[in-house]
Design an enzyme around this catalytic site. Structure first.
Site, PDB file in Angstrom:
ATOM      1  N   HIS A 113      -9.008   1.501   0.506  1.00 13.11           N
ATOM      2  CA  HIS A 113      -8.979   2.466   1.729  1.00 13.11           C
ATOM      3  C   HIS A 113     -10.643   2.493   2.260  1.00 13.11           C
ATOM      4  O   HIS A 113     -11.387   2.802   2.324  1.00 13.11           O
ATOM      5  CB  HIS A 113      -8.470   3.646   1.420  1.00 13.11           C
TER       6      HIS A 113
ATOM      7  N   ASP B 260       2.543   2.834   3.021  1.00 15.03           N
ATOM      8  CA  ASP B 260       1.259   4.281   2.603  1.00 15.03           C
ATOM      9  C   ASP B 260       1.993   5.232   2.140  1.00 15.03           C
ATOM     10  O   ASP B 260       1.913   5.814   1.249  1.00 15.03           O
ATOM     11  CB  ASP B 260       0.657   4.444   3.901  1.00 15.03           C
TER      12      ASP B 260
ATOM     13  N   HIS C 261       1.196   5.253  -0.968  1.00 14.87           N
ATOM     14  CA  HIS C 261       1.120   6.363  -3.120  1.00 14.87           C
ATOM     15  C   HIS C 261       2.164   7.306  -3.913  1.00 14.87           C
ATOM     16  O   HIS C 261       2.831   8.314  -2.974  1.00 14.87           O
ATOM     17  CB  HIS C 261       0.357   7.528  -1.876  1.00 14.87           C
TER      18      HIS C 261
ATOM     19  N   TRP D 194       0.973  13.485   4.363  1.00 12.92           N
ATOM     20  CA  TRP D 194      -0.063  12.614   5.538  1.00 12.92           C
ATOM     21  C   TRP D 194       1.117  12.323   6.171  1.00 12.92           C
ATOM     22  O   TRP D 194       0.480  12.135   7.777  1.00 12.92           O
ATOM     23  CB  TRP D 194      -0.311  11.721   5.090  1.00 12.92           C
TER      24      TRP D 194
ATOM     25  N   GLN E 144      -9.384   9.732  -4.794  1.00 21.24           N
ATOM     26  CA  GLN E 144      -9.345  10.240  -2.871  1.00 21.24           C
ATOM     27  C   GLN E 144     -10.389  11.021  -3.064  1.00 21.24           C
ATOM     28  O   GLN E 144     -10.436  11.103  -1.320  1.00 21.24           O
ATOM     29  CB  GLN E 144      -8.250  11.169  -3.231  1.00 21.24           C
TER      30      GLN E 144
ATOM     31  N   GLU F  89     -10.418   3.896   7.308  1.00 19.74           N
ATOM     32  CA  GLU F  89      -9.197   4.661   8.035  1.00 19.74           C
ATOM     33  C   GLU F  89      -9.859   5.951   8.996  1.00 19.74           C
ATOM     34  O   GLU F  89      -9.498   6.552   9.039  1.00 19.74           O
ATOM     35  CB  GLU F  89      -8.558   5.302   6.738  1.00 19.74           C
TER      36      GLU F  89
ATOM     37  N   HIS G   9       0.640  -1.671   0.464  1.00 18.44           N
ATOM     38  CA  HIS G   9      -0.238   0.188   0.235  1.00 18.44           C
ATOM     39  C   HIS G   9       1.088   1.057  -0.221  1.00 18.44           C
ATOM     40  O   HIS G   9       1.819   1.436   0.940  1.00 18.44           O
ATOM     41  CB  HIS G   9      -0.828   0.328   1.388  1.00 18.44           C
TER      42      HIS G   9
HETATM   43 ZN   LIG Z   1      -3.505   4.846   1.445  1.00 18.51          ZN
END
Ligand SMILES: [Zn+2]
Length: 428
Positions: free
Chosen positions: A209, A308, A58, A314, A151, A212, A56
């Site tokens: 996702h 991630d 991005h 993030w 997203q 979360e 996982h």
């Molecule tokens: Zn993610």
């Protein structure tokens, strides 16, 4: 043969095993292999593993830290807002350059397969185009699998469905989703159903996702499991994050776990990110958000870990080190028993490979000759030391080398490499 690793330790616990390679495939795995090779590497006392796999990530956002500003609250929602500010300003060449820089880091760390979500909520589909380009450029070194990730919400964003279908037409191979970000629980459940139907129609994998959040009533994983059963998608679906499960009622979870297992849905936890993004609305005690990893594993659910984020809206840290990811999981999940630590190594190697449906992954005759030699004796020590990747081999060819650490690491079975004036045994 072209290459033989001699006397290696393998992740399954076998020691002093020779691994023979011809061309791009492993052709022999046995003790005292009676053959010679153009190149022979002494791997005695070292762990020879199939490569790390990140289930996982991005890649469209990585290494963008500080653009256009930092995440001040450190929350998931400010991260999403910040990404929303950056998205219209993204430039194709810059996204490609950052993604390629990350792939360089990954390869040096023996990370040779990444499942990356790519945001499809941009009518230009700039990130999709950029990552498809990256995928083909890194293919000789790294397997990049892309997930169409809405997203801004599959139903919440008016053009998401059209853009998601366009991105699948362009070659993105996994269907993503974000049901907890839709405006209502009902929209979230409807998005799970529609996205699973799209995957079934097109014969694609699914990775959403899912839940979360710290909301114990965020139960989209239940819908995901039910839709997986209904559409016959067993073994092809993963729920990423599943952090709400951390906060759910125990009785409800006792009913949920067998459903996930029966449906053949895999779980992907992101320990570094879950522990930093979850529990942000809490005072004390603060929840830490990691999904119920030991219980999922105990129920027979395949569990993998993802990195991630690395240096993005993030998460400001990270270095493409899947052993750091496993190390955090050991701590946050109370996974300190020896077999649990081994299971955490599997979560960043073989389990993740299975969830990605990687072809020819493993150490057995016929498998692809993709290997990592670690400065550690076994998976436990690899996680403890976040061990140096001494050698990274892809399709039978060495593609990265890192000098062994020359510090007093107390690597099993080997004397300290820096001589001190005393030994541990002399300390009273
Ligand atoms: Zn993610």
């Amino acid at each position: 043969m072209d290459l033989i690793f001699r006397r290696a330790n393998l992740p399954d616990g076998r020691n002093r095993i020779d691994v023979g390679i011809e061309g791009d495939r492993i052709v022999a795995v046995e003790a005292q292999l009676p053959a010679t090779a153009a190149e022979e590497i002494d791997a005695e006392g070292r762990l020879l593993s199939p490569p790390f796999v990140d289930a996982h990530f991005h890649l469209d956002a990585t290494l963008s830290l500080g653009l256009p500003r930092m995440n001040r609250s450190g929350t998931l929602l400010e991260g999403i807002a910040l990404w929303g500010e950056l998205k219209p300003r993204l430039q194709r060449e810059a996204v490609i350059a950052r993604a390629l820089a990350y792939c360089d880091m990954a390869i040096a760390q023996g990370l040779l397969a990444i499942r990356s979500h790519v945001d499809v909520c941009d009518d230009r589909l700039l990130a999709v185009e950029a990552l498809l380009e990256v995928k083909s450029r890194v293919a000789p070194y790294l397997d990049l699998q892309l997930v169409a990730f809405p997203q801004d919400g599959f139903y919440r964003s008016s053009t998401a469905e059209r853009n998601l279908l366009r991105s699948l037409d362009m070659g993105v191979e996994v269907v993503g989703g974000i049901p907890h970000f839709e405006r209502t629980m009902a929209d979230g459940a409807a998005s799970v159903q529609r996205l699973c139907e799209i995957a079934a129609e097109r014969d694609l994998l699914v990775d959403m996702h899912c839940d979360e959040s710290d909301d114990p009533f965020s139960r989209h994983i239940e819908t995901l499991a039910a839709q997986t059963k209904r559409l016959g998608l067993s073994g092809r679906v993963a729920g990423s994050h599943l952090t709400s499960m951390h906060s759910m009622d125990n009785y409800y979870v006792s009913k949920l776990l067998p459903l996930i297992a029966e449906a053949g849905v895999a779980a992907i936890a992101n320990p570094l990110i879950n522990i930093t993004l979850q529990g942000r609305h809490d005072t004390y005690p603060k929840r830490r958000g990691l999904t119920r990893v030991p219980e999922l594993m105990g129920s027979g659910v395949p569990v993998a870990f993802g990195h991630d984020c690395v240096m993005d809206p993030w998460y400001a840290l990270g270095s493409a080190d899947m052993l750091e990811v496993a190390h955090m999981a050991v701590h946050v999940g109370h996974l300190t028993a020896l077999d649990a630590i081994r299971a955490c190594f599997d979560a960043v190697t073989v389990n993740a490979a299975k969830i990605l449906h990687l072809e020819g992954y493993g150490i057995a005759p016929g498998c692809r000759a993709d290997l990592v030699l670690l400065q550690a004796a076994d998976p436990f020590e690899a996680i403890r030391l976040k061990a140096t990747r001494v050698l990274v081999v892809r399709r039978g060819k060495t593609i990265a080398r890192t000098p062994e650490k020359v510090t007093n690491l107390f690597v099993q079975g080997r004397p300290p490499t820096v001589a001190l004036n005393f030994s541990p045994g002399s300390i009273a």
